[in-house]
Write a protein that holds these residues in place. Structure first.
Motif, PDB file in Angstrom:
ATOM      1  N   GLY A 109     -13.404  12.867  -4.178  1.00 11.74           N
ATOM      2  CA  GLY A 109     -13.509  12.309  -5.003  1.00 11.74           C
ATOM      3  C   GLY A 109     -12.103  12.208  -5.789  1.00 11.74           C
ATOM      4  N   SER A 110     -11.334  10.759  -6.671  1.00 11.95           N
ATOM      5  CA  SER A 110     -10.340  11.038  -6.909  1.00 11.95           C
ATOM      6  C   SER A 110      -9.992   9.431  -7.746  1.00 11.95           C
ATOM      7  CB  SER A 110      -8.710  11.583  -5.518  1.00 11.95           C
ATOM      8  OG  SER A 110      -7.235  11.298  -6.798  1.00 11.95           O
ATOM      9  N   CYS A 111      -9.059   9.358  -7.869  1.00  8.91           N
ATOM     10  CA  CYS A 111      -8.729   7.850  -8.527  1.00  8.91           C
ATOM     11  C   CYS A 111      -7.882   7.001  -8.088  1.00  8.91           C
ATOM     12  CB  CYS A 111      -7.918   8.150 -10.098  1.00  8.91           C
ATOM     13  SG  CYS A 111      -6.387   9.179 -10.399  1.00  8.91           S
ATOM     14  N   MET A 112      -8.025   5.897  -7.779  1.00  6.91           N
ATOM     15  CA  MET A 112      -6.374   4.915  -7.067  1.00  6.91           C
ATOM     16  C   MET A 112      -5.601   4.257  -8.317  1.00  6.91           C
ATOM     17  SD  MET A 112      -9.409   3.947  -3.665  1.00  6.91           S
ATOM     18  CE  MET A 112      -7.558   2.491  -3.521  1.00  6.91           C
ATOM     19  N   PHE A 113      -4.975   3.603  -8.393  1.00 11.00           N
ATOM     20  CA  PHE A 113      -4.118   2.788  -8.939  1.00 11.00           C
ATOM     21  C   PHE A 113      -3.865   1.404  -8.041  1.00 11.00           C
ATOM     22  CE2 PHE A 113      -2.464   6.354 -10.182  1.00 11.00           C
ATOM     23  CZ  PHE A 113      -2.706   7.253 -12.088  1.00 11.00           C
ATOM     24  N   VAL A 114      -4.144   0.544  -8.875  1.00  8.38           N
ATOM     25  CA  VAL A 114      -3.621  -1.062  -7.817  1.00  8.38           C
ATOM     26  C   VAL A 114      -3.280  -1.846  -9.629  1.00  8.38           C
ATOM     27  CG1 VAL A 114      -4.598  -3.091  -7.226  1.00  8.38           C
ATOM     28  CG2 VAL A 114      -5.934  -1.230  -7.369  1.00  8.38           C
ATOM     29  N   ALA A 115      -2.298  -2.285  -9.082  1.00  7.47           N
ATOM     30  CA  ALA A 115      -1.132  -2.414 -10.357  1.00  7.47           C
ATOM     31  C   ALA A 115      -0.699  -3.862  -9.497  1.00  7.47           C
ATOM     32  CB  ALA A 115       0.193  -2.372 -10.326  1.00  7.47           C
ATOM     33  N   GLY A 116      -0.411  -4.745 -10.435  1.00  2.08           N
ATOM     34  CA  GLY A 116       0.418  -6.304 -10.290  1.00  2.08           C
ATOM     35  C   GLY A 116       0.464  -7.355 -11.523  1.00  2.08           C
ATOM     36  N   TYR A 171       3.360  -1.666   3.812  1.00  2.59           N
ATOM     37  CA  TYR A 171       3.121   0.205   3.901  1.00  2.59           C
ATOM     38  C   TYR A 171       3.990   0.996   3.664  1.00  2.59           C
ATOM     39  CZ  TYR A 171      -0.887   3.688   4.595  1.00  2.59           C
ATOM     40  OH  TYR A 171      -1.226   5.116   4.542  1.00  2.59           O
ATOM     41  N   VAL A 172       3.645   1.815   2.460  1.00  2.00           N
ATOM     42  CA  VAL A 172       4.770   3.084   2.864  1.00  2.00           C
ATOM     43  C   VAL A 172       4.517   4.410   2.439  1.00  2.00           C
ATOM     44  CG1 VAL A 172       7.144   1.473   2.071  1.00  2.00           C
ATOM     45  CG2 VAL A 172       5.410   3.169  -0.032  1.00  2.00           C
ATOM     46  N   GLN A 173       4.736   5.445   2.424  1.00  2.00           N
ATOM     47  CA  GLN A 173       4.611   6.819   2.075  1.00  2.00           C
ATOM     48  C   GLN A 173       5.380   7.388   1.508  1.00  2.00           C
ATOM     49  OE1 GLN A 173       4.854   7.367   6.051  1.00  2.00           O
ATOM     50  NE2 GLN A 173       2.698   8.103   6.521  1.00  2.00           N
ATOM     51  N   LEU A 174       4.319   8.491   0.261  1.00  2.00           N
ATOM     52  CA  LEU A 174       4.602   9.735  -0.696  1.00  2.00           C
ATOM     53  C   LEU A 174       4.452  11.156  -0.283  1.00  2.00           C
ATOM     54  CD1 LEU A 174       6.673  10.521  -2.532  1.00  2.00           C
ATOM     55  CD2 LEU A 174       5.418   9.741  -4.632  1.00  2.00           C
ATOM     56  N   ASP A 175       5.253  11.741   0.440  1.00  2.00           N
ATOM     57  CA  ASP A 175       4.457  12.899   1.352  1.00  2.00           C
ATOM     58  C   ASP A 175       5.255  14.144  -0.300  1.00  2.00           C
ATOM     59  OD1 ASP A 175       3.080  15.020   2.962  1.00  2.00           O
ATOM     60  OD2 ASP A 175       4.689  14.402   3.997  1.00  2.00           O
ATOM     61  N   VAL A 191       1.083  -1.749  -0.310  1.00  2.00           N
ATOM     62  CA  VAL A 191       0.009  -0.228  -0.223  1.00  2.00           C
ATOM     63  C   VAL A 191       0.688   1.146  -0.177  1.00  2.00           C
ATOM     64  CG1 VAL A 191      -1.517   1.524   1.557  1.00  2.00           C
ATOM     65  CG2 VAL A 191      -1.830  -0.981   1.040  1.00  2.00           C
ATOM     66  N   ILE A 192       0.250   1.999  -1.057  1.00  2.00           N
ATOM     67  CA  ILE A 192       1.731   3.341  -0.977  1.00  2.00           C
ATOM     68  C   ILE A 192       0.577   4.709  -0.615  1.00  2.00           C
ATOM     69  CG2 ILE A 192       2.514   5.313  -2.185  1.00  2.00           C
ATOM     70  CD1 ILE A 192       3.326   2.950  -4.183  1.00  2.00           C
ATOM     71  N   GLU A 193       0.417   5.343   1.022  1.00  2.00           N
ATOM     72  CA  GLU A 193      -0.254   6.388   0.763  1.00  2.00           C
ATOM     73  C   GLU A 193       0.296   7.501   0.590  1.00  2.00           C
ATOM     74  OE1 GLU A 193      -0.290   7.145   5.114  1.00  2.00           O
ATOM     75  OE2 GLU A 193       0.009   9.252   4.702  1.00  2.00           O
ATOM     76  N   LEU A 194      -0.466   7.982  -0.810  1.00  2.00           N
ATOM     77  CA  LEU A 194      -0.125   9.565  -1.225  1.00  2.00           C
ATOM     78  C   LEU A 194      -0.727  11.297  -0.912  1.00  2.00           C
ATOM     79  CD1 LEU A 194      -0.901   9.051  -5.139  1.00  2.00           C
ATOM     80  CD2 LEU A 194       0.624   8.507  -3.229  1.00  2.00           C
ATOM     81  N   ALA A 195       0.524  10.946   0.396  1.00  2.00           N
ATOM     82  CA  ALA A 195      -0.366  11.964   1.437  1.00  2.00           C
ATOM     83  C   ALA A 195      -0.185  13.085   1.116  1.00  2.00           C
ATOM     84  CB  ALA A 195       1.007  11.821   2.492  1.00  2.00           C
ATOM     85  N   LEU A 234      -0.180  -4.347  -5.836  1.00  2.00           N
ATOM     86  CA  LEU A 234       0.074  -3.131  -5.273  1.00  2.00           C
ATOM     87  C   LEU A 234      -0.851  -2.151  -5.708  1.00  2.00           C
ATOM     88  CD1 LEU A 234       3.384  -1.126  -5.236  1.00  2.00           C
ATOM     89  CD2 LEU A 234       1.453   0.544  -6.142  1.00  2.00           C
ATOM     90  N   MET A 235      -1.448  -1.253  -4.222  1.00  2.00           N
ATOM     91  CA  MET A 235      -2.737   0.250  -3.657  1.00  2.00           C
ATOM     92  C   MET A 235      -2.045   1.100  -4.016  1.00  2.00           C
ATOM     93  SD  MET A 235      -5.633  -0.415  -1.909  1.00  2.00           S
ATOM     94  CE  MET A 235      -4.723   1.417  -0.193  1.00  2.00           C
ATOM     95  N   THR A 236      -2.554   2.254  -4.795  1.00  2.00           N
ATOM     96  CA  THR A 236      -2.141   3.525  -3.835  1.00  2.00           C
ATOM     97  C   THR A 236      -3.634   4.362  -3.650  1.00  2.00           C
ATOM     98  OG1 THR A 236      -2.576   4.548  -6.841  1.00  2.00           O
ATOM     99  CG2 THR A 236      -0.343   3.471  -5.902  1.00  2.00           C
ATOM    100  N   TYR A 237      -3.792   4.726  -2.450  1.00  2.00           N
ATOM    101  CA  TYR A 237      -4.073   5.678  -2.530  1.00  2.00           C
ATOM    102  C   TYR A 237      -4.064   7.305  -1.874  1.00  2.00           C
ATOM    103  CZ  TYR A 237      -4.015   5.848   2.493  1.00  2.00           C
ATOM    104  OH  TYR A 237      -3.936   5.586   4.014  1.00  2.00           O
TER     105      TYR A 237
END
Length: 464
Positions: free
Chosen positions: A361-368, A294-298, A51-55, A338-341
């Motif tokens: 409202g936004s988008c999410m990515f799920v990759a694999g 779980y990781v983050q990108l701020d 899981v990647i958190e886009l903070a 892998l999921m981003t949110y």
């Protein structure tokens, strides 16, 4: 009735391997390694979720841009992308120009782009909305995170570490409240094993591991605990090995001339998303057995001057994800999703500072490899807004439910407290595309030049 936690408290107290900082004798290390080698093949089939958190509130509208919509161009006179700029998905949608690697995954049908994601009565506060996403509960009645609630239902065959957070901040709410088994890794020294010294702690550990009992019921539990302790040691050893491989070797470092100075970039730096995903890739291929990462990108709170910063962040995200999947061998690639949110999107209209403000409202990515690639759901209409924001049509918990039921094999209703219609995101029969996996591929910019992740560690070198 005694359970594992009670038994740990009453019999072993605080003398677990983790509690003594990895102070174990060498014979235990050998035993653990031997025991683990016999089980390697069993652990390879466990699925893994990253899981990647886009903070900060990622601008979904410029991440998956409706470049073919005149209303988009009109609402964003300085920020909108033209047809020739985007990573084109079709005649209406395009990924941000910096997302070349994620476009590659999309073309390989390994990237799902889920549009119009949100929840009822959206909150524009960073903290409130992030809590809602991480608790998976718009009412915030839950006291534990959704990934923490996932841990007890997961099958973890060979590891004492079901979940791992890599980062220097406090443990995210999503992973708080688990009944053990979730750890934080902040730096390379966190899990350094110490096989000498600490005589007192090691003596106590040995006594606990070798201590017998005349009670048959407790004897079974004791055997179970000993096994878990050895597995824990093995996990620590693998983490240390992966950390050692991920840093200090100098592999992948480059010197680039940027803005009048030479800059050394290190893609393995654990302060970068690329470095964190690189470490996760190594741990997966070592069969650590951890199933949640779980990781983050701020930095996505782009109220002003959005174009440059947003492009840099999405370039880093795309390069890191692309390299992550490229580095996974086929068999491992097939068991990773892998999921981003992000906590919310941005408002449709750009503001007077060439940025965007908090929206919904936004988008999410799920990759694999076993993800069903493509666009999921229609892009929300820009002519039917709600208070200046796009209307969501897909509750984010539908994505969670799909990943819980179809990927992790955990009952989603038990975790989310309700039933949610699943999305067609997973195909467990898919195989890795031929020729993919095993070698990280540097990302290619639109002009064809090869670049490393933009936020990789930078060391300025004096020009001679």
């Amino acid at each position: 009735m005694s359970n594992r936690r009670d038994f740990l408290k009453t019999t072993l107290g605080a003398s677990s391997l983790l509690a003594v900082g990895g102070a174990v004798p060498e014979f235990l290390a050998s035993t653990a390694r031997a025991a683990d080698e016999k089980k390697d093949t069993k652990g390879q089939k466990d699925t893994v979720l990253v899981v990647i958190e886009l903070a900060g509130g990622n601008d979904g509208l410029n991440t998956v841009a409706p470049y073919g919509d005149d209303l988009y161009q009109k609402a964003r006179p300085t920020l909108a992308f033209a047809k020739k700029e985007v990573q084109k998905l079709d005649d209406y949608h395009g990924l941000h120009p910096k997302m070349a690697e994620m476009k590659r995954l999309y073309d390989e049908k390994r990237l799902a782009v889920i549009q119009g994601v949100g929840y009822p009565n959206p909150d524009r506060s960073h903290f409130e909305s992030m809590d809602i996403w991480q608790l998976a509960d718009p009412t915030r009645a839950h006291t534990s995170g959704w990934l923490a609630r996932t841990v007890p239902g997961m099958t973890v065959k060979d590891a004492g570490v079901p979940g791992m957070y890599i980062g220097t901040d406090r443990l995210p709410v999503a992973m708080q409240g688990a009944d053990g088994g979730v750890i934080s890794l902040a730096d390379r020294a966190s899990f350094r094993l110490q096989l000498s010294g600490n005589a007192s702690a090691r003596k106590s550990l040995i006594e606990n591991l070798n201590g017998g009992t005349d009670d048959p019921a407790k004897a079974d539990l004791a055997a179970f605990v000993r096994k878990r302790q050895l597995q824990t040691y093995t996990s620590l050893q693998k983490i240390e090995d992966a950390l050692r491989e991920a840093g200090g070797s100098g592999r992948g470092q480059t010197n680039e001339f940027v803005n009048g100075r030479f800059v050394r970039r290190d893609p393995d730096d654990l302060n970068t998303l690329s470095g964190k995903l690189g470490l996760i890739g190594r741990l997966i291929q070592k069969n650590l057995g951890t199933r949640l990462y779980y990781v983050q990108l701020d930095g996505f709170d782009t109220h002003s001057g959005q174009a440059e910063m947003h492009g840099k962040l999405l370039g880093e995200l795309s390069s890191a994800i692309g390299n992550f999947f490229s580095s996974l061998q086929g068999e491992h690639s097939e068991r990773v999703a892998l999921m981003t949110y992000s906590e919310f999107g941005r408002r449709v209209k750009e503001n007077g500072s060439r940025g965007t403000d908090h929206g919904s409202g936004s988008c999410m990515f799920v990759a694999g490899t076993q993800v069903v690639g493509g666009l999921v759901g229609k892009h929300p209409s820009l002519s039917d807004l709600t208070d200046g924001d796009i209307r969501y049509h897909t509750d984010f918990r539908r994505v969670y439910a799909t990943l819980l039921d179809d990927w992790l094999g955990v009952d989603s209703k038990g975790v989310l407290g309700d039933s949610f219609e699943k999305l067609a995101l997973i195909d467990r029969k898919k195989k890795a595309p031929a020729g993919t996996g095993g070698t990280p591929v540097p990302a290619k910019a639109p002009n064809g030049t090869v670049t490393l992740p933009e936020a990789a560690e930078e060391t300025v070198i004096e020009k001679e």
